[in-house]
Scaffold this motif. Sequence first.
Motif, short mmCIF file in Angstrom:
data_model
loop_
_atom_site.label_atom_id
_atom_site.label_comp_id
_atom_site.label_asym_id
_atom_site.label_seq_id
_atom_site.Cartn_x
_atom_site.Cartn_y
_atom_site.Cartn_z
N PHE A 29 32.84 1.53 47.06
CA PHE A 29 33.34 2.78 47.66
C PHE A 29 32.94 2.90 49.13
N SER A 30 31.82 2.31 49.50
CA SER A 30 31.40 2.37 50.90
C SER A 30 32.45 1.71 51.80
N ILE A 31 33.03 0.61 51.33
CA ILE A 31 34.08 -0.06 52.09
C ILE A 31 35.33 0.81 52.16
N LEU A 32 35.67 1.45 51.06
CA LEU A 32 36.82 2.36 51.07
C LEU A 32 36.62 3.48 52.08
N GLU A 33 35.40 4.01 52.14
CA GLU A 33 35.12 5.07 53.10
C GLU A 33 35.21 4.54 54.52
N GLY A 34 34.73 3.32 54.73
CA GLY A 34 34.84 2.70 56.05
C GLY A 34 36.28 2.51 56.48
N ILE A 35 37.13 2.10 55.55
CA ILE A 35 38.56 1.93 55.83
C ILE A 35 39.18 3.27 56.17
N ARG A 96 36.36 -9.80 45.82
CA ARG A 96 36.27 -10.75 44.71
C ARG A 96 36.16 -12.20 45.21
N SER A 97 36.17 -12.37 46.52
CA SER A 97 36.00 -13.69 47.13
C SER A 97 37.05 -14.70 46.66
N SER A 98 38.29 -14.24 46.53
CA SER A 98 39.37 -15.12 46.10
C SER A 98 40.04 -15.75 47.32
N LEU A 99 41.04 -16.58 47.06
CA LEU A 99 41.82 -17.22 48.13
C LEU A 99 43.14 -16.49 48.38
N VAL A 111 37.21 -11.41 53.61
CA VAL A 111 36.85 -11.93 52.30
C VAL A 111 35.33 -11.97 52.18
N LEU A 112 34.80 -11.33 51.14
CA LEU A 112 33.36 -11.30 50.94
C LEU A 112 32.85 -12.70 50.62
N LYS A 113 31.84 -13.11 51.35
CA LYS A 113 31.24 -14.42 51.12
C LYS A 113 30.20 -14.31 50.03
N GLY A 114 30.10 -15.35 49.25
CA GLY A 114 29.23 -15.31 48.08
C GLY A 114 27.81 -15.75 48.33
N LYS A 115 27.40 -15.76 49.59
CA LYS A 115 26.04 -16.22 49.88
C LYS A 115 25.00 -15.29 49.30
N LYS A 116 23.83 -15.87 48.98
CA LYS A 116 22.75 -15.07 48.40
C LYS A 116 22.24 -14.06 49.40
N SER A 117 22.07 -12.83 48.95
CA SER A 117 21.64 -11.76 49.85
C SER A 117 20.32 -11.18 49.38
N ARG A 121 23.32 -4.44 47.96
CA ARG A 121 24.66 -5.03 47.91
C ARG A 121 25.66 -4.25 48.75
N ALA A 122 25.61 -2.93 48.70
CA ALA A 122 26.55 -2.13 49.50
C ALA A 122 26.39 -2.39 50.98
N LEU A 123 25.14 -2.54 51.43
CA LEU A 123 24.89 -2.81 52.86
C LEU A 123 25.38 -4.20 53.24
N GLU A 124 25.23 -5.16 52.35
CA GLU A 124 25.72 -6.50 52.61
C GLU A 124 27.24 -6.51 52.75
N GLN A 125 27.91 -5.76 51.89
CA GLN A 125 29.37 -5.66 51.97
C GLN A 125 29.81 -5.01 53.27
N LEU A 126 29.15 -3.92 53.64
CA LEU A 126 29.49 -3.24 54.89
C LEU A 126 29.31 -4.16 56.09
N SER A 127 28.23 -4.91 56.09
CA SER A 127 27.95 -5.82 57.19
C SER A 127 29.02 -6.90 57.30
N GLN A 128 29.35 -7.52 56.18
CA GLN A 128 30.33 -8.60 56.20
C GLN A 128 31.73 -8.10 56.58
N MET A 129 32.05 -6.87 56.21
CA MET A 129 33.37 -6.33 56.48
C MET A 129 33.46 -5.63 57.83
N GLY A 130 32.37 -5.62 58.59
CA GLY A 130 32.40 -5.08 59.94
C GLY A 130 32.27 -3.58 60.04
#
Length: 315
Positions: A29-35, A96-99, A111-117, A121-130
């Motif tokens: 939802f944090s990404i949805l709010e960012g969008i 979902r890190s799909s193609l 696309v969310l990268k699957g690297k170990k964080s 998790r929400a902060l990692e998603q926000l960071s990767q999505m800018g």
Amino acid sequence: MINRVCFGINDVRILFITSSRLGDAVISFSILEGIRLKFPFAKLTVVCGSEIVSLFKMFSNVEKIIPLSKRKYNYHWYLLWRKCVKTKWFAVYDLRSSLLSFFLETEQKNVLKGKKSFNLRALEQLSQMGFSSDIFPRVEPFFEEKKRTKALFGIDRYIALSPTAGSSKKCWPVEDFIRLGDWLKTIGFKLAIFYGKGDKERFAVKPFLNHHADALILGGGKDLSFISAALQKCSLFVGNDSGLMHLSAALGIPTVGMFGPSVAKLYAPRGEKAFFLEAPGKSGYGIMSLLSLEQVKEYLMIVFRDCGIDIGKEI
């Protein structure tokens, strides 16, 4: 930057691909709010699990919801591609890190990268999505559902208790929830019990319901918009690490999540009034039965104070 030649203000369409599970979907939802903040006029198409479709109906900027049901040989991704390929997307946000985004016409691929964080998790998603880490998840139930729950709850003050989770190892003993309920009643609250659908969860909460026959029962796979409105009628949520815990925090009510064999620094509830309590032991390896009732009561008193929640009696 939006290509003004190709995209008018009413033509910015964004594809948002999120999890099939309630907890992971709420984290997104944090990404949805960012969008929403970045593209206030965008029209969103959400791809999610079929069991949580009602969750995304509460978002006013969501134009379409596509349920994604898993098929053999990843055939579900091909079916999704067929549904999306004819649309000219401004952006794809794929958690979902799909193609899929690489086979669609789109200006942006996120696309969310699957690297170990080692971050939440929400902060990692926000960071990767800018997006800024200051963005919190937000959702608001329908007005009609709020009216229904207002009639159900009346003027009494309720505490939401959620004794179940995806794994029994993540659950504080139901006997302790029962005793916690006894204590909450003595300080002026009534009880509302929340749990997921399925025989396993109904069986898990049966001892609680046998003891607290007067509790409001809000479980068993009810519509998530109704459950959201019901959660908002509660003064506080107390529960195990679960999707309902994340949903409660996103709704803005004071939320206390209890953690044992899951890592709080990765999966703690995120919201402006979100708290967590870990069982004794190394983080991620705690044993829930070792978390005492007295520890929980002491922690809740701190939360009551910090959130300005009055209790009915002095103790």
